[in-house]
Design a protein around this motif. Sequence first.
Motif, mmCIF file in Angstrom:
data_model
loop_
_atom_site.group_PDB
_atom_site.id
_atom_site.type_symbol
_atom_site.label_atom_id
_atom_site.label_comp_id
_atom_site.label_asym_id
_atom_site.label_seq_id
_atom_site.Cartn_x
_atom_site.Cartn_y
_atom_site.Cartn_z
ATOM 1 N N ALA A 195 46.527 38.360 33.010
ATOM 2 C CA ALA A 195 46.690 38.456 34.170
ATOM 3 C C ALA A 195 47.762 39.678 34.791
ATOM 4 O O ALA A 195 47.650 40.541 35.374
ATOM 5 C CB ALA A 195 46.427 37.196 34.917
ATOM 6 N N SER A 196 48.648 38.835 35.215
ATOM 7 C CA SER A 196 50.517 39.406 35.605
ATOM 8 C C SER A 196 50.320 40.272 34.984
ATOM 9 O O SER A 196 50.637 41.666 35.660
ATOM 10 C CB SER A 196 51.714 38.250 35.320
ATOM 11 O OG SER A 196 52.875 38.833 36.084
ATOM 12 N N VAL A 207 40.198 39.252 33.492
ATOM 13 C CA VAL A 207 41.053 38.943 32.664
ATOM 14 C C VAL A 207 41.031 39.718 31.291
ATOM 15 O O VAL A 207 42.016 39.805 30.113
ATOM 16 C CB VAL A 207 41.922 38.246 33.651
ATOM 17 C CG1 VAL A 207 43.269 37.935 32.110
ATOM 18 C CG2 VAL A 207 43.036 38.108 34.531
ATOM 19 N N ALA A 208 39.838 38.212 31.276
ATOM 20 C CA ALA A 208 39.758 38.179 29.399
ATOM 21 C C ALA A 208 39.151 39.643 29.150
ATOM 22 O O ALA A 208 39.749 40.024 27.821
ATOM 23 C CB ALA A 208 38.524 37.107 29.704
ATOM 24 N N ASP A 256 39.617 39.151 39.619
ATOM 25 C CA ASP A 256 39.783 38.002 38.638
ATOM 26 C C ASP A 256 41.323 37.927 38.382
ATOM 27 O O ASP A 256 41.509 36.306 38.122
ATOM 28 C CB ASP A 256 39.195 38.435 37.267
ATOM 29 C CG ASP A 256 38.627 37.174 36.538
ATOM 30 O OD1 ASP A 256 38.849 36.002 36.194
ATOM 31 O OD2 ASP A 256 39.000 37.373 35.066
ATOM 32 N N ILE A 257 42.118 39.241 38.236
ATOM 33 C CA ILE A 257 42.872 38.164 38.712
ATOM 34 C C ILE A 257 43.628 38.046 39.493
ATOM 35 O O ILE A 257 44.719 36.625 38.776
ATOM 36 C CB ILE A 257 44.214 40.204 38.507
ATOM 37 C CG1 ILE A 257 44.031 41.136 36.693
ATOM 38 C CG2 ILE A 257 46.071 39.837 38.668
ATOM 39 C CD1 ILE A 257 44.754 41.651 37.617
ATOM 40 N N LEU A 258 43.317 37.800 40.537
ATOM 41 C CA LEU A 258 43.876 36.423 41.461
ATOM 42 C C LEU A 258 43.871 35.469 41.409
ATOM 43 O O LEU A 258 44.361 33.933 41.710
ATOM 44 C CB LEU A 258 43.926 37.028 42.943
ATOM 45 C CG LEU A 258 44.495 38.918 43.086
ATOM 46 C CD1 LEU A 258 43.922 39.177 44.560
ATOM 47 C CD2 LEU A 258 45.835 38.425 43.623
ATOM 48 N N ARG A 283 37.635 33.641 33.865
ATOM 49 C CA ARG A 283 35.783 34.102 33.426
ATOM 50 C C ARG A 283 36.074 34.156 31.750
ATOM 51 O O ARG A 283 37.071 35.068 31.300
ATOM 52 C CB ARG A 283 35.562 35.147 34.549
ATOM 53 C CG ARG A 283 34.839 34.597 35.557
ATOM 54 C CD ARG A 283 35.692 35.653 36.215
ATOM 55 N NE ARG A 283 33.982 36.344 36.309
ATOM 56 C CZ ARG A 283 34.271 38.244 37.120
ATOM 57 N NH1 ARG A 283 35.333 38.193 37.899
ATOM 58 N NH2 ARG A 283 33.511 38.760 37.028
ATOM 59 N N THR A 284 35.269 34.372 31.481
ATOM 60 C CA THR A 284 35.079 34.869 30.185
ATOM 61 C C THR A 284 34.644 36.593 30.303
ATOM 62 O O THR A 284 34.040 37.033 31.136
ATOM 63 C CB THR A 284 33.768 34.273 28.939
ATOM 64 O OG1 THR A 284 32.641 34.319 29.647
ATOM 65 C CG2 THR A 284 33.722 32.558 28.317
#
Length: 256
Positions: A10-11, A205-206, A239-241, A250-251
């Motif tokens: 994510a980062s 992110v996935a 989603d990143i946050l 999340r998938t």
Amino acid sequence: MEINTPREAASFALSLLDLTNLRDDCDAAAIETLCRRAQTPYGSAAAICIWPRFVAQARSFLAPGHPVRIATVVNFPSGDLSVPAVVEETEGAIRDGADEIDLVIPYRRFLAGDEPAVTEMVAAVRAACPGACLKVILETGELKDSAHIRRAAELAIGAGADFIKTSTGKVAVNASLEAADVMLRAIRDSRKRIGFKPAGGISTVADADLYLRLAETIMGPNWIMPSTFRFGASGLLDDILGVLGGAPQRTAATGY
């Protein structure tokens, strides 16, 4: 960068994100919100990507030299404008303060067999923005065939693209791992320093991690950085946050 956890993914994805608002109903208030959202407690996005008419406003929030760059779109989304019209769009965007230009190739003409139309368009826009990063959108969901995607990528690279980008996000099929595989191999085989930008439909992110792993497999370790890889997305930041804030991952929705 070695990625071992969802939080690390994510980062890293945040640092590569072109946070996008190309909605038809986008307005000045939405642009102000976008500029603020691009600067998070965990770091900044690489850029915002917006309609040309909002570039000057965005520049008032993100002064020259700001870590969040301003990208805008030309010949977008149809790819059907004339070369002089697209050059005029590009020059206006640069005057207003754009750092990066995302150009749609004339993909319908390309599919009809007119390869010189792609070369002419990309070369003309390259000449119109010599100091800017030029990302060339192939609209891979419309090209469909891997041979067409490969050839369009080669033409864009040969005519001066700094990046090749999958999609506008405005057609039925946008970024896909299949198209990414073809485009990344074209970049590798060119032996040039060309970036890659998947765009459209990457919302988790996935999802992002799948593209990062594919790019690392083809291009090698340490290739991925903001100067060589971007995600074009409007919903990915949420989603990143969430992941950075400790929410469950999340998938992935993306796949071959």
